[in-house]
Write a protein that holds these residues in place. Structure first.
Motif, PDB file in Angstrom:
ATOM      1  N   ALA A   6      49.657  53.052   8.922  1.00  0.00           N
ATOM      2  CA  ALA A   6      49.715  51.745   9.411  1.00  0.00           C
ATOM      3  C   ALA A   6      49.730  51.658  10.656  1.00  0.00           C
ATOM      4  N   LEU A   7      48.822  50.623  11.553  1.00  0.00           N
ATOM      5  CA  LEU A   7      48.987  50.550  12.885  1.00  0.00           C
ATOM      6  C   LEU A   7      50.094  49.644  13.283  1.00  0.00           C
ATOM      7  N   HIS A   8      50.778  49.691  14.458  1.00  0.00           N
ATOM      8  CA  HIS A   8      51.757  49.113  15.231  1.00  0.00           C
ATOM      9  C   HIS A   8      51.163  47.540  15.143  1.00  0.00           C
ATOM     10  N   ASP A   9      51.828  46.772  14.369  1.00  0.00           N
ATOM     11  CA  ASP A   9      51.623  45.194  14.453  1.00  0.00           C
ATOM     12  C   ASP A   9      52.983  44.605  14.628  1.00  0.00           C
ATOM     13  N   PRO A  10      53.239  43.995  15.573  1.00  0.00           N
ATOM     14  CA  PRO A  10      54.702  43.469  15.613  1.00  0.00           C
ATOM     15  C   PRO A  10      54.931  42.233  14.644  1.00  0.00           C
ATOM     16  N   GLY A  11      53.794  41.563  14.551  1.00  0.00           N
ATOM     17  CA  GLY A  11      53.943  40.517  13.499  1.00  0.00           C
ATOM     18  C   GLY A  11      54.521  40.804  12.297  1.00  0.00           C
ATOM     19  N   GLU A  12      53.865  41.908  11.602  1.00  0.00           N
ATOM     20  CA  GLU A  12      53.886  42.338  10.361  1.00  0.00           C
ATOM     21  C   GLU A  12      55.399  43.218  10.405  1.00  0.00           C
ATOM     22  N   ASP A  34      58.039  36.955  18.811  1.00  0.00           N
ATOM     23  CA  ASP A  34      58.273  38.299  18.813  1.00  0.00           C
ATOM     24  C   ASP A  34      59.799  38.841  18.811  1.00  0.00           C
ATOM     25  N   SER A  63      54.935  45.043  21.709  1.00  0.00           N
ATOM     26  CA  SER A  63      53.369  45.158  21.550  1.00  0.00           C
ATOM     27  C   SER A  63      53.078  46.679  21.625  1.00  0.00           C
ATOM     28  N   ALA A  64      51.963  47.196  21.106  1.00  0.00           N
ATOM     29  CA  ALA A  64      51.613  48.354  20.931  1.00  0.00           C
ATOM     30  C   ALA A  64      51.278  49.136  22.349  1.00  0.00           C
ATOM     31  N   ASN A  65      50.823  48.329  23.197  1.00  0.00           N
ATOM     32  CA  ASN A  65      50.428  48.805  24.685  1.00  0.00           C
ATOM     33  C   ASN A  65      51.530  48.737  25.655  1.00  0.00           C
ATOM     34  N   SER A  78      56.619  51.446  18.277  1.00  0.00           N
ATOM     35  CA  SER A  78      56.103  52.443  17.387  1.00  0.00           C
ATOM     36  C   SER A  78      57.011  53.790  17.331  1.00  0.00           C
TER      37      SER A  78
END
Length: 335
Positions: A6-12, A34, A63-65, A78
């Protein structure tokens, strides 16, 4: 079947933390898109303090970045260790064995034509000849052990993967189609009492799981094993070269020594070097071992409509009578 990472998604992640911590008894409130305010005690608080004392924290979901330094106790990013601890806390212990009955298509309950049945059999078992139905098809059930597992491979590079496997009982064949399509099967609302569920056999099922994991991880372990062997070969060459040079130097000293005591001391050094050489080699072999640790997260025993019959086939010029099951969903035979 290996599930995609799974990708890093702060909302999920925020939703996962809110529902997960809530199920553990914590009070959660979203203070921003957030951020999540958490008041926890007991099992939920044990994620931060093993004693489980009252704990209050506002979690921020990065966030991912994001590149700034992170506080693992207050920020979720992450690979955050807090996410792993929450996942472990949500895992039931002991792990329950759940049951599911697949509602088969009424048309699939009709026995297949004999010609079709024979063709499917020969595709699966090309080493047999003279296919003959001894008995007509009769309604029955086929059982599958469905497993969701996190696979940890400990090597020079640690590897994690999430996999789900469908293991046919009692033979242990992998049913990749069911593992892929489990989300789309139609299940009965209630379990039927007439289903002859197989008896739980931890020892036998453990062996089936071991073989299934070996088969499932074979391709991934091939690359890891190649890297481990290259690293081991390089380190052993370095160790052997060092001790060969050291022993050569000691032997030269022995040949030049004039006193008996000097020869004895050199001999002791040679024996110590030989023992240290063997210890260093054994240590490197141990360091380059590959260890696989599966962590089971779900166990599901699945029953689905099937057709049972008795076949007579020829194998290696010998006649065999086999009691087999035909599964209409996958159009496969199981012995």
């Amino acid at each position: 079947m290996k599930l995609k990472r799974a990708l890093h998604d702060p909302g999920e992640l925020l939703q996962f933390y809110e529902e997960g911590l809530g199920s553990l008894g914590a009070l959660c409130e979203r203070t921003w898109h957030d951020r999540l305010e958490v008041v926890a005690e007991g099992r939920a608080a044990a994620l931060w303090d093993s004693g489980g004392t009252l704990h209050e924290v506002e979690l921020q979901f990065a966030s991912a970045n994001a590149t700034s330094a992170r506080d693992a106790n207050r920020e979720v990013f992450s690979g955050c260790p807090l996410t792993f601890r929450l996942a472990e806390a949500l895992r039931l212990n002991p792990l329950p064995l759940e049951r599911l009955v697949i509602e088969g298509n009424p048309l699939q309950r009709l026995p297949p034509d004999a010609v079709v049945a024979e063709k499917l059999w020969r595709v699966q078992f090309p080493d047999t000849t003279r296919f003959h139905l001894v008995e007509p098809f009769r309604a029955d059930f086929h059982f599958t052990l469905f497993v969701l597992a996190r696979c940890e491979i400990q090597a020079i590079d640690q590897n994690w993967s999430l996999r789900r496997m469908a293991i046919s009982l009692p033979g242990g064949e992998l049913d990749d189609h069911l593992a892929r399509e489990i989300d789309f099967v139609s299940a009965r609302g209630e379990l039927a009492e007439e289903i002859p569920w197989p008896a739980t056999d931890p020892a036998e099922w453990s062996e089936l799981l071991r073989r299934a994991f070996e088969q499932e991880l074979a391709d991934e372990l091939t690359g890891i094993r190649a890297r481990q062997e290259n690293g081991l070969r390089r380190d052993l060459y370095r160790i052997d070269e060092y001790f060969e040079n050291y022993q050569r130097e000691l032997n030269e000293r022995t040949s030049r020594a004039s006193s008996q005591s000097a020869r004895i001391k050199t001999g002791d050094r040679l024996a110590a070097a030989k023992a240290e050489h063997a210890r260093r080699r054994a240590d490197q072999v141990s360091r380059h071992e590959i260890r696989v640790h599966p962590h089971l997260d779900a166990l599901l025993l699945i029953a689905e409509p099937a057709l049972k019959t008795r076949l007579r086939v020829m194998r290696a010029h010998q006649s065999e009578d086999l009691e087999v099951v035909f599964v209409p969903r996958s159009r496969r035979w199981f012995r």
